[in-house]
Design a protein around this motif. Structure first.
Motif, PDB file in Angstrom:
ATOM      1  N   ALA A   1       0.832  -1.206   0.000  1.00 28.55           N
ATOM      2  CA  ALA A   1       0.000   0.000   0.000  1.00 28.55           C
ATOM      3  C   ALA A   1       0.866   1.255   0.000  1.00 28.55           C
ATOM      4  N   ILE A   2       1.927   1.236   0.776  1.00 28.55           N
ATOM      5  CA  ILE A   2       2.854   2.378   0.809  1.00 28.55           C
ATOM      6  C   ILE A   2       3.443   2.624  -0.575  1.00 28.55           C
ATOM      7  N   GLN A   3       3.836   1.542  -1.236  1.00 29.71           N
ATOM      8  CA  GLN A   3       4.425   1.673  -2.564  1.00 29.71           C
ATOM      9  C   GLN A   3       3.397   2.181  -3.573  1.00 29.71           C
ATOM     10  N   PHE A   4       2.169   1.674  -3.475  1.00 26.36           N
ATOM     11  CA  PHE A   4       1.115   2.091  -4.397  1.00 26.36           C
ATOM     12  C   PHE A   4       0.814   3.585  -4.254  1.00 26.36           C
ATOM     13  N   VAL A   5       0.637   4.037  -3.025  1.00 23.98           N
ATOM     14  CA  VAL A   5       0.351   5.457  -2.789  1.00 23.98           C
ATOM     15  C   VAL A   5       1.516   6.318  -3.254  1.00 23.98           C
ATOM     16  N   SER A   6       2.737   5.889  -2.937  1.00 22.31           N
ATOM     17  CA  SER A   6       3.930   6.651  -3.323  1.00 22.31           C
ATOM     18  C   SER A   6       4.067   6.749  -4.837  1.00 22.31           C
ATOM     19  N   ASP A   7       3.820   5.646  -5.533  1.00 20.04           N
ATOM     20  CA  ASP A   7       3.950   5.640  -6.987  1.00 20.04           C
ATOM     21  C   ASP A   7       2.946   6.589  -7.641  1.00 20.04           C
ATOM     22  N   PHE A   8       1.702   6.542  -7.167  1.00 24.33           N
ATOM     23  CA  PHE A   8       0.694   7.412  -7.771  1.00 24.33           C
ATOM     24  C   PHE A   8       0.918   8.867  -7.378  1.00 24.33           C
TER      25      PHE A   8
END
Length: 232
Positions: free
Chosen positions: A161-168
Motif C-alpha cells: 500500500a505504501i508503494q502504491f500510494v507513493s507511486d501514484f
C-alpha cells in the motif's frame, strides 16, 4: 502585458491574493496550496480542486483496479479489506480539507505497519491522522476479526500500500495527487458512498456503508445452455 507573478513568463490572468498580483492558470493549478499559501476565501480554490479531482479520478481508476487484483492474489479478501479500510478512512478524514497531503497518508500507513510488525520498535508520538487510522483499524479488527488482515499478513499488505500510494503520488514532497485521485474517484463513481462518508463520525467509529467501493467484478458474457430460459 501583465506577467504571472509566479513564473514571470506567461500572462497573468487570475488575481492571486497570496502573491499580490496576477497569476497564470497553469501556475495557479499546479502550485496552489503546495507552494503558494492560498487564503481560504480564494475564489479559485474550490473550482480548482474539483477540476483536479475529476481529472485524476479517471487516471486513478485503472491503476487502483490493478492494485486490488494484486492484493486479492496476495491475501484474498482480508488483504483487500485492509486497503479498502485505508481508503475509507482517508476519504472520510481528508475530503473537504485543503491542507491534506499524500505524505500524511504514507506516514500513517507506515506507522500502522510498525505497530503491526512482530519486530515493532517503540517510536515517538504518532501524527494525528496516523493515530486516527490506527484506531479505525483496531475497531474493525475487534468487530470483524475474520474479515481483515491481521499481524501475520498485514505488514506485507501495508508495504504494498505504501508503494502504491507513493507511486501514484509522484516525487513532489507536497503532492496531493493520490488524495485528489481517491477523492475524485469516490465522488465520481460512488456518489452514494461519498455522501455517506462525508457525514461526521466519532473517531474509531466509522460506519462502513453496506456496499464498499472496491472494484466490481468484470461481467461474464451470457452463455446459452440447457437451463437458459431465452428462446432460441
Amino acid at each position: 502585458m501583465s506577467q504571472c507573478v509566479y513564473c514571470r513568463q506567461r500572462k497573468g490572468k487570475r488575481p492571486c491574493p497570496a502573491l499580490g498580483g496576477l497569476i497564470c492558470s497553469l501556475c495557479c493549478g499546479e502550485h496552489r496550496l503546495v507552494r503558494v499559501s492560498c487564503p481560504s476565501d480564494c475564489l479559485y480554490l474550490d473550482s480548482g480542486s474539483d477540476y483536479q479531482q475529476k481529472r485524476l479520478a479517471d487516471q486513478f481508476m485503472p491503476v487502483r483496479r490493478e492494485f486490488y487484483r494484486q492484493l486479492g492474489d496476495l491475501g484474498g479478501g482480508k488483504a483487500v479489506a485492509l486497503f479498502n479500510l485505508i481508503e475509507v478512512v482517508t476519504f472520510s478524514y481528508f475530503e473537504g480539507r485543503r491542507d491534506g497531503q499524500d505524505a500524511e497518508i504514507i506516514a500513517a500507513i507506515q506507522a500502522l505497519r510498525r505497530t503491526l510488525s512482530p519486530l515493532h520498535v517503540p517510536s515517538g508520538p504518532m501524527p494525528v491522522f496516523a493515530e486516527h487510522l490506527k484506531k479505525e483499524y483496531e475497531t474493525m479488527k475487534k468487530q470483524n476479526p475474520e474479515q481483515i488482515a491481521d499481524m501475520s499478513a498485514a505488514p506485507d499488505v501495508l508495504d504494498r500500500a505504501i508503494q502504491f500510494v507513493s507511486d501514484f503520488s509522484g516525487k513532489d514532497f507536497q503532492s496531493r495527487r493520490f488524495l485528489n485521485g481517491l477523492v475524485g474517484y469516490v465522488k465520481a463513481y460512488h456518489p452514494h458512498i461519498a455522501e455517506h462518508l462525508q457525514k461526521k463520525h466519532e473517531p474509531g467509529h466509522i460506519v462502513l456503508p453496506g456496499q464498499s467501493f472496491m472494484p466490481p467484478p468484470a461481467h461474464e458474457p451470457h452463455v446459452h445452455g440447457p437451463g437458459c430460459e431465452h428462446r432460441h
